[in-house]
Design a protein around this motif. Structure first.
Motif, PDB file in Angstrom:
ATOM      1  N   GLU A 124       0.821  -1.207   0.000  1.00 20.77           N
ATOM      2  CA  GLU A 124       0.000   0.000   0.000  1.00 20.77           C
ATOM      3  C   GLU A 124       0.858   1.260   0.000  1.00 20.77           C
ATOM      4  O   GLU A 124       0.540   2.240  -0.673  1.00 20.77           O
ATOM      5  CB  GLU A 124      -0.928   0.004   1.222  1.00 20.77           C
ATOM      6  N   ILE A 125       1.926   1.243   0.765  1.00 22.58           N
ATOM      7  CA  ILE A 125       2.788   2.423   0.864  1.00 22.58           C
ATOM      8  C   ILE A 125       3.454   2.753  -0.466  1.00 22.58           C
ATOM      9  O   ILE A 125       3.527   3.911  -0.883  1.00 22.58           O
ATOM     10  CB  ILE A 125       3.865   2.217   1.958  1.00 22.58           C
ATOM     11  N   PHE A 126       3.921   1.711  -1.164  1.00 23.85           N
ATOM     12  CA  PHE A 126       4.762   1.959  -2.333  1.00 23.85           C
ATOM     13  C   PHE A 126       4.106   1.713  -3.691  1.00 23.85           C
ATOM     14  O   PHE A 126       4.709   1.991  -4.719  1.00 23.85           O
ATOM     15  CB  PHE A 126       6.039   1.115  -2.234  1.00 23.85           C
ATOM     16  N   LYS A 127       2.870   1.239  -3.702  1.00 23.97           N
ATOM     17  CA  LYS A 127       2.279   0.844  -4.989  1.00 23.97           C
ATOM     18  C   LYS A 127       2.100   2.012  -5.956  1.00 23.97           C
ATOM     19  O   LYS A 127       2.189   1.832  -7.179  1.00 23.97           O
ATOM     20  CB  LYS A 127       0.949   0.131  -4.770  1.00 23.97           C
ATOM     21  N   ASN A 128       1.853   3.221  -5.466  1.00 23.49           N
ATOM     22  CA  ASN A 128       1.636   4.364  -6.348  1.00 23.49           C
ATOM     23  C   ASN A 128       2.802   5.348  -6.355  1.00 23.49           C
ATOM     24  O   ASN A 128       2.651   6.508  -6.724  1.00 23.49           O
ATOM     25  CB  ASN A 128       0.350   5.099  -5.956  1.00 23.49           C
ATOM     26  N   THR A 129       3.955   4.886  -5.934  1.00 25.62           N
ATOM     27  CA  THR A 129       5.143   5.743  -5.970  1.00 25.62           C
ATOM     28  C   THR A 129       5.830   5.645  -7.324  1.00 25.62           C
ATOM     29  O   THR A 129       5.457   4.838  -8.162  1.00 25.62           O
ATOM     30  CB  THR A 129       6.153   5.329  -4.877  1.00 25.62           C
ATOM     31  N   LYS A 130       6.855   6.461  -7.497  1.00 24.29           N
ATOM     32  CA  LYS A 130       7.644   6.446  -8.726  1.00 24.29           C
ATOM     33  C   LYS A 130       8.704   5.349  -8.709  1.00 24.29           C
ATOM     34  O   LYS A 130       9.469   5.220  -9.662  1.00 24.29           O
ATOM     35  CB  LYS A 130       8.354   7.798  -8.899  1.00 24.29           C
ATOM     36  N   PHE A 131       8.756   4.586  -7.644  1.00 22.36           N
ATOM     37  CA  PHE A 131       9.809   3.595  -7.487  1.00 22.36           C
ATOM     38  C   PHE A 131       9.789   2.551  -8.609  1.00 22.36           C
ATOM     39  O   PHE A 131       8.732   2.180  -9.115  1.00 22.36           O
ATOM     40  CB  PHE A 131       9.692   2.881  -6.146  1.00 22.36           C
ATOM     41  N   ASN A 132      10.985   2.077  -8.930  1.00 20.31           N
ATOM     42  CA  ASN A 132      11.142   1.005  -9.902  1.00 20.31           C
ATOM     43  C   ASN A 132      10.464  -0.270  -9.380  1.00 20.31           C
ATOM     44  O   ASN A 132      10.445  -0.531  -8.184  1.00 20.31           O
ATOM     45  CB  ASN A 132      12.646   0.764 -10.121  1.00 20.31           C
ATOM     46  N   ASP A 133       9.926  -1.075 -10.294  1.00 18.64           N
ATOM     47  CA  ASP A 133       9.271  -2.322  -9.887  1.00 18.64           C
ATOM     48  C   ASP A 133      10.223  -3.263  -9.155  1.00 18.64           C
ATOM     49  O   ASP A 133       9.800  -4.035  -8.288  1.00 18.64           O
ATOM     50  CB  ASP A 133       8.676  -3.044 -11.107  1.00 18.64           C
ATOM     51  N   VAL A 134      11.504  -3.218  -9.511  1.00 17.85           N
ATOM     52  CA  VAL A 134      12.485  -4.062  -8.822  1.00 17.85           C
ATOM     53  C   VAL A 134      12.503  -3.718  -7.334  1.00 17.85           C
ATOM     54  O   VAL A 134      12.482  -4.604  -6.474  1.00 17.85           O
ATOM     55  CB  VAL A 134      13.893  -3.882  -9.430  1.00 17.85           C
ATOM     56  N   THR A 135      12.534  -2.421  -7.035  1.00 24.19           N
ATOM     57  CA  THR A 135      12.559  -1.980  -5.639  1.00 24.19           C
ATOM     58  C   THR A 135      11.273  -2.357  -4.921  1.00 24.19           C
ATOM     59  O   THR A 135      11.297  -2.881  -3.799  1.00 24.19           O
ATOM     60  CB  THR A 135      12.757  -0.457  -5.567  1.00 24.19           C
ATOM     61  N   LYS A 136      10.136  -2.084  -5.543  1.00 26.31           N
ATOM     62  CA  LYS A 136       8.842  -2.388  -4.912  1.00 26.31           C
ATOM     63  C   LYS A 136       8.713  -3.874  -4.576  1.00 26.31           C
ATOM     64  O   LYS A 136       8.327  -4.247  -3.469  1.00 26.31           O
ATOM     65  CB  LYS A 136       7.701  -1.987  -5.846  1.00 26.31           C
ATOM     66  N   ASN A 137       9.036  -4.703  -5.549  1.00 27.33           N
ATOM     67  CA  ASN A 137       8.892  -6.146  -5.340  1.00 27.33           C
ATOM     68  C   ASN A 137       9.895  -6.677  -4.324  1.00 27.33           C
ATOM     69  O   ASN A 137       9.587  -7.593  -3.557  1.00 27.33           O
ATOM     70  CB  ASN A 137       9.044  -6.880  -6.674  1.00 27.33           C
ATOM     71  N   PHE A 138      11.086  -6.101  -4.313  1.00 28.19           N
ATOM     72  CA  PHE A 138      12.083  -6.529  -3.347  1.00 28.19           C
ATOM     73  C   PHE A 138      11.644  -6.178  -1.929  1.00 28.19           C
ATOM     74  O   PHE A 138      11.796  -6.991  -1.001  1.00 28.19           O
ATOM     75  CB  PHE A 138      13.433  -5.877  -3.654  1.00 28.19           C
ATOM     76  N   LEU A 139      11.097  -4.988  -1.738  1.00 26.62           N
ATOM     77  CA  LEU A 139      10.594  -4.604  -0.418  1.00 26.62           C
ATOM     78  C   LEU A 139       9.462  -5.531   0.026  1.00 26.62           C
ATOM     79  O   LEU A 139       9.363  -5.887   1.204  1.00 26.62           O
ATOM     80  CB  LEU A 139      10.115  -3.147  -0.452  1.00 26.62           C
ATOM     81  N   ALA A 140       8.626  -5.928  -0.919  1.00 18.00           N
ATOM     82  CA  ALA A 140       7.532  -6.850  -0.594  1.00 18.00           C
ATOM     83  C   ALA A 140       8.076  -8.206  -0.163  1.00 18.00           C
ATOM     84  O   ALA A 140       7.541  -8.844   0.754  1.00 18.00           O
ATOM     85  CB  ALA A 140       6.602  -7.009  -1.796  1.00 18.00           C
ATOM     86  N   VAL A 141       9.154  -8.670  -0.814  1.00 16.39           N
ATOM     87  CA  VAL A 141       9.778  -9.939  -0.442  1.00 16.39           C
ATOM     88  C   VAL A 141      10.372  -9.849   0.964  1.00 16.39           C
ATOM     89  O   VAL A 141      10.233 -10.767   1.773  1.00 16.39           O
ATOM     90  CB  VAL A 141      10.863 -10.335  -1.464  1.00 16.39           C
ATOM     91  N   LEU A 142      11.026  -8.727   1.265  1.00 16.35           N
ATOM     92  CA  LEU A 142      11.578  -8.542   2.611  1.00 16.35           C
ATOM     93  C   LEU A 142      10.457  -8.577   3.648  1.00 16.35           C
ATOM     94  O   LEU A 142      10.618  -9.155   4.734  1.00 16.35           O
ATOM     95  CB  LEU A 142      12.332  -7.216   2.704  1.00 16.35           C
ATOM     96  N   ALA A 143       9.328  -7.959   3.319  1.00 18.03           N
ATOM     97  CA  ALA A 143       8.182  -7.963   4.238  1.00 18.03           C
ATOM     98  C   ALA A 143       7.673  -9.378   4.443  1.00 18.03           C
ATOM     99  O   ALA A 143       7.407  -9.810   5.572  1.00 18.03           O
ATOM    100  CB  ALA A 143       7.072  -7.064   3.687  1.00 18.03           C
ATOM    101  N   GLU A 144       7.553 -10.129   3.356  1.00 17.96           N
ATOM    102  CA  GLU A 144       7.038 -11.502   3.439  1.00 17.96           C
ATOM    103  C   GLU A 144       7.968 -12.400   4.238  1.00 17.96           C
ATOM    104  O   GLU A 144       7.531 -13.261   5.005  1.00 17.96           O
ATOM    105  CB  GLU A 144       6.853 -12.071   2.034  1.00 17.96           C
ATOM    106  N   ASN A 145       9.253 -12.198   4.083  1.00 23.66           N
ATOM    107  CA  ASN A 145      10.230 -13.066   4.748  1.00 23.66           C
ATOM    108  C   ASN A 145      10.667 -12.552   6.121  1.00 23.66           C
ATOM    109  O   ASN A 145      11.583 -13.119   6.731  1.00 23.66           O
ATOM    110  CB  ASN A 145      11.461 -13.240   3.857  1.00 23.66           C
ATOM    111  N   GLY A 146      10.054 -11.472   6.579  1.00 24.91           N
ATOM    112  CA  GLY A 146      10.386 -10.947   7.898  1.00 24.91           C
ATOM    113  C   GLY A 146      11.772 -10.351   7.977  1.00 24.91           C
ATOM    114  O   GLY A 146      12.429 -10.421   9.023  1.00 24.91           O
TER     115      GLY A 146
END
Length: 234
Positions: free
Chosen positions: A115-137
């Motif tokens: 939710e925080i990063f979905k509408n930002t200008k961030f690259n998809d690589v960054t967004k997806n990597f942050l999501a993986v970190l969240a999922e893996n604690g």
């Protein structure tokens, strides 16, 4: 609750697109979530190689991110975006607490990051990597992973980082003199990248860190050495 913070809203505004219509539908995840090893599996099978061997959890994640960013031609954007997120954590306590709080469930972590990063200008690589970190604690390791990733980019560019700490900001000429003095530490093809920090507690002089070497020429250290010597003489 996380997004209700005024400071966090300011961070989101800074990275958000100019208008909602400019945001695209998120692309399929670049990293596979779930089992922790799936986030770093690319390292062993990648066609490209990391320029520097990395160890530990942070090193493995940074290596996987580096390889993915190379494939997507996004090395520098990802570095800048991760540093921006780390900077936000340093200035927004509620965001920092969220990253470090182990009691937050995986579902809440992932949903919040998306939710925080979905509408930002961030690259998809960054967004997806942050999501993986969240999922893996592993959000609490973000700063360590970012530092390791930056090390990989320095090696990729053939740069050697020199951190110069002084009580006052140094002039361009002083920095150039330090740069020339440090050239003896370089290998063929390498260049120096100087980062300056100001720390008034050292009183005067400078402290230089380059690779694994720590050169302390501060007045504070000299005073402490003198105090120790005088104490031994009593």
């Amino acid at each position: 609750m996380l997004r209700s913070s005024r400071a966090l809203r300011g961070f989101l505004a800074a990275v958000a697109p100019a208008s909602a219509s400019s945001s695209a539908v998120a692309s399929p995840p670049i990293f596979t979530s779930g089992n922790e090893m799936s986030a770093i599996a690319a390292v062993s099978s990648a066609a490209c190689k990391v320029p520097l061997p990395m160890y530990g959890v942070a090193g493995k994640y940074a290596s996987a991110l580096y390889i993915t960013a190379v494939r997507k031609n996004a090395l520098e954007p990802v570095e800048a975006e991760l540093q921006q997120v780390c900077g936000a954590a340093e200035t927004i306590p509620v965001f920092a607490d969220f990253l470090k709080d182990p009691s937050v469930s995986k579902t809440v972590r992932v949903k919040a990051i998306v939710e925080i990063f979905k509408n930002t200008k961030f690259n998809d690589v960054t967004k997806n990597f942050l999501a993986v970190l969240a999922e893996n604690g592993r959000l609490s390791r973000l700063q360590q992973i970012t530092s390791a990733y930056t090390e990989l980019l320095l090696a990729h560019r053939g740069e050697v980082l020199v951190v110069v700490t002084a009580a006052l900001e140094l002039t361009k000429q002083e920095l150039e003199d330090i740069k020339n003095a440090m050239k003896g530490y370089l290998k063929s093809g390498q260049t120096l990248k100087i980062e300056q920090k100001v720390d008034r507690s050292i009183i005067g002089g400078i402290v230089v860190d380059i690779q694994d070497k720590h050169i302390d020429l501060s007045i504070d250290t000299k005073i402490k050495q003198m105090e120790k010597l005088l104490a031994e003489l009593v």
